[in-house]
Design an enzyme around this catalytic site. Structure first.
Site, PDB file in Angstrom:
ATOM      1  N   ASN A   1       0.842  -1.199   0.000  1.00 42.26           N
ATOM      2  CA  ASN A   1       0.000   0.000   0.000  1.00 42.26           C
ATOM      3  C   ASN A   1       0.878   1.250   0.000  1.00 42.26           C
ATOM      4  O   ASN A   1       0.487   2.298  -0.509  1.00 42.26           O
ATOM      5  CB  ASN A   1      -0.896  -0.002   1.239  1.00 42.26           C
ATOM      6  CG  ASN A   1      -1.636   1.312   1.413  1.00 42.26           C
ATOM      7  OD1 ASN A   1      -2.542   1.623   0.652  1.00 42.26           O
ATOM      8  ND2 ASN A   1      -1.210   2.124   2.385  1.00 42.26           N
TER       9      ASN A   1
ATOM     10  N   ASP B   1      -1.008  -6.804   3.479  1.00 38.92           N
ATOM     11  CA  ASP B   1      -1.220  -5.722   4.447  1.00 38.92           C
ATOM     12  C   ASP B   1      -2.292  -4.758   3.938  1.00 38.92           C
ATOM     13  O   ASP B   1      -2.295  -4.387   2.763  1.00 38.92           O
ATOM     14  CB  ASP B   1       0.118  -4.970   4.600  1.00 38.92           C
ATOM     15  CG  ASP B   1       0.134  -4.016   5.780  1.00 38.92           C
ATOM     16  OD1 ASP B   1       0.003  -4.496   6.909  1.00 38.92           O
ATOM     17  OD2 ASP B   1       0.282  -2.803   5.559  1.00 38.92           O
TER      18      ASP B   1
ATOM     19  N   GLU C   1      -5.557  -8.778   5.103  1.00 37.80           N
ATOM     20  CA  GLU C   1      -5.981  -7.993   6.263  1.00 37.80           C
ATOM     21  C   GLU C   1      -7.105  -7.074   5.794  1.00 37.80           C
ATOM     22  O   GLU C   1      -6.862  -6.069   5.132  1.00 37.80           O
ATOM     23  CB  GLU C   1      -4.806  -7.158   6.791  1.00 37.80           C
ATOM     24  CG  GLU C   1      -5.167  -6.391   8.044  1.00 37.80           C
ATOM     25  CD  GLU C   1      -4.180  -5.269   8.388  1.00 37.80           C
ATOM     26  OE1 GLU C   1      -4.137  -4.864   9.556  1.00 37.80           O
ATOM     27  OE2 GLU C   1      -3.487  -4.774   7.481  1.00 37.80           O
TER      28      GLU C   1
ATOM     29  N   ASP D   1      -0.657  -6.332  16.236  1.00 42.96           N
ATOM     30  CA  ASP D   1      -1.163  -4.972  16.438  1.00 42.96           C
ATOM     31  C   ASP D   1      -1.951  -4.892  17.739  1.00 42.96           C
ATOM     32  O   ASP D   1      -2.077  -5.874  18.455  1.00 42.96           O
ATOM     33  CB  ASP D   1      -2.051  -4.576  15.257  1.00 42.96           C
ATOM     34  CG  ASP D   1      -1.228  -4.289  14.008  1.00 42.96           C
ATOM     35  OD1 ASP D   1      -0.111  -3.754  14.143  1.00 42.96           O
ATOM     36  OD2 ASP D   1      -1.697  -4.604  12.903  1.00 42.96           O
TER      37      ASP D   1
END
Ligand code: NOJ
Length: 557
Positions: A107, A205, A248, A316
């Site tokens: 990303n 991701d 994700e 996370d």
């Protein structure tokens, strides 16, 4: 589907284990784990029953977001090792029947990436259009900020570039523009490169952000981003038929379903079940599985050749962003009442054992749920021994402390000076002295041995991963009961969310004589009545997995 064919879709009943090379095992004494370290500890993973190793980013990085800020998508950070050592690790893993996947973080890049350095230096740079620029930030520039404690806008002015650039995450992570065909091609090249080196797929991701092209100025003319995901999957399948993409995608169920693609499942192979995970915590907090049941009823079935990825914790914060404010507060009150435990107002920077008061019964029940619920279980390193967090570490790093191998110095992770460790170890009840692999290997009642048992049984029961599951009705408020059926086999799993014994009567079979429900996790057999009902007792926070044995069945139980 015959059982032999199931090996082709190996990810459907995999045991995925996520680790950060940096905090797993240090072989050269610099305080940082390395690829050689993971290789040396491969048998711990094999004995546990892991079938797929997920490596968190190991690429060259200034390390301002724990490696999710990358300066070379084709590289290996020299502090962690080399390409050769990575291939060695993959080979060792394969020898133990394990595949290896890695994070694909496309990303964004680091702002130190040569592409961005070139892009910002000149409007004529061939990389200028690889990022998303504007003269003025849009009016909604402060909407949807992921790290609100650090960032105030999604757009940052760059002096050198004389324009604003888009960054969905930290400002040092400029977003790539996937509307640009050159960027798309490059991402394919990156995927092709690592597949060639032996990876079996990727944890992708931030998929919704990756696909979001709203920042591009000519957004109206853009192709459907899902076509892009479809292209990526097709490309990957051409290069490596068995490879998978684990995405994700933290969105409401109705939106996540689109990321699997159409009926045939031609986009992401797996999506993490973020909603189910959040509802699990709410249910644990209430000692009542009703919310978990509700989420399973709402959860769309994945396409035949796709799967949900289920998890209890990850690297996370434990995000609770999809709960209502009141529900989130309930979970905060139960599992993270102190401000220092909370993050971004939406999550907890904690591991499971301290949240459950280190109650082994409750921990064992929670992991039994993970391995019996429909979906592919994904573990985060250290969960197998019940590691705790270190709240003295900054932000999300609280849960990223070194793996605790022994009770000796630095938990056996490294021989470096303790103040040189990649991250500080927890002190007190969760220090290596109290929580470590070596001690738990010797203790038959340890969480580690429980986890091994669960994994063995999970792998032996295709019903759990391949079957149709049905939630079972009964009248005990604290019990969650479901059955999974595959071909002629039936496995029943019952879980007691309360600190009191429970009893359930479950209708599990057609009328008939001689059916038994045989315990798979410990000794015990219950007769199924001629009316098809079985009566089961559960200890406080107890759990049982039972296989239905009909006269003439030939299972080893
Ligand atoms: C999601 C990852 O899980 C997280 O750790 C990271 O900070 C962001 N994506 C940015 O890459």
């Amino acid at each position: 589907m015959r059982l032999t064919e199931t090996a082709d879709v190996w990810w459907k009943n995999a045991v995925v284990y996520c680790l950060d090379v940096e905090t797993f095992f240090d072989t050269d004494g610099d305080g940082r784990g390395d690829l050689r370290g993971v290789s040396q500890r491969i048998d711990h993973l094999a004995e546990l029953g892991v079938t797929c190793l997920w490596l968190m980013p190991f690429y060259p990085t200034p390390d301002r977001d724990d490696g999710y800020d990358i300066t070379d998508f084709y590289g290996v950070d020299p502090r962690l090792g080399s390409h050769g050592e990575l291939v060695e690790l993959i080979t060792l893993a394969q020898d133990r029947g394990m595949r290896v996947i890695a994070d694909l973080v496309v990303n964004h890049t680091s702002d130190q990436h040569p592409w961005f350095q070139s892009a910002r230096a000149s409007r004529q740079s061939p990389y200028r259009d690889w990022y998303v620029w504007r003269d003025e930030p849009p009016p909604d520039a402060d909407k949807g900020i992921v790290f609100p404690d650090q960032e105030k806008s999604l757009w940052e002015y760059d002096e050198q570039a004389g324009q604003y650039y888009l960054h969905r995450f930290y400002k040092h992570q400029p977003d790539l523009d996937i509307a640009n065909p050159e960027v798309r091609e490059e991402i394919q090249r990156v995927i092709g490169f690592w597949l060639q080196l032996g990876l079996s797929g990727f944890r992708v991701d931030a998929v919704p952000f990756l696909l979001d092209t709203a920042g591009a100025l000519d957004a109206a003319d853009l192709p459907d981003p899902h076509d892009y995901l479809r292209d990526l999957r097709a490309f990957m399948a051409r290069r490596h038929g068995g490879a998978m993409l684990l995405g994700e995608v933290n969105l409401p169920y109705k939106d996540v379903r689109r990321f699997f693609g159409d009926e045939d499942g031609d986009e992401l192979t797996m999506c993490f079940d973020f909603i189910g995970m959040q509802k699990l915590y709410l249910s644990l907090a209430r000692s009542d599985p009703a919310e978990l049941v509700k989420s399973l009823r709402e959860r769309p079935d994945p396409p035949e050749e796709a799967q949900w990825g289920t998890f209890v914790r990850n690297h996370d914060e434990l995000t609770l962003d999809k709960l209502t404010d009141e529900e989130r507060q309930e979970v905060f009150d139960a599992f993270g009442p102190e401000e220092s435990m909370q993050l971004y107002g939406r999550g907890l920077r904690r591991r499971l054992p301290p949240m459950l008061g280190n109650d082994l019964r409750r921990l064992k029940m929670a992991y039994s749920l993970l391995f019996s619920l429909p979906g592919t279980p994904v573990l985060f390193y250290g969960e197998e021994i019940g590691m705790g967090e270190n709240l003295a570490a900054e932000g999300r790093n609280a849960v990223r402390t070194p793996m605790q191998w022994t009770a000796t110095a630095n938990g056996g992770f490294s021989i470096a000076d303790p103040d040189r460790l990649a991250a500080p170890l927890p002190e007190g009840d969760y220090s290596p002295e109290h929580v470590n692999v070596a001690a738990q290997r010797r203790d038959p009642d340890s969480l580690l041995n429980w986890m091994k048992l669960l994994i063995q049984r999970y792998r032996e029961c295709p019903e759990l991963s391949w079957g149709r599951y049905t939630l079972l009705e009964h009248d005990s408020r604290s019990v969650f009961a479901h059955r999974s059926d595959y071909e002629d086999g039936t496995v029943i799993a019952v879980h007691n969310f309360a600190d009191e014994p429970a009893h359930v009567a479950l209708a599990v079979a057609g009328a008939g004589v001689g059916v038994q429900a045989v315990d798979l996790l410990s000794d015990g057999t219950a007769d199924v009545g001629e009316d098809g009902v079985v009566e089961l007792d559960l200890d406080p926070y107890g759990c049982r997995w039972l296989r239905l044995i009909r006269p003439g069945d030939r299972y080893i139980v």
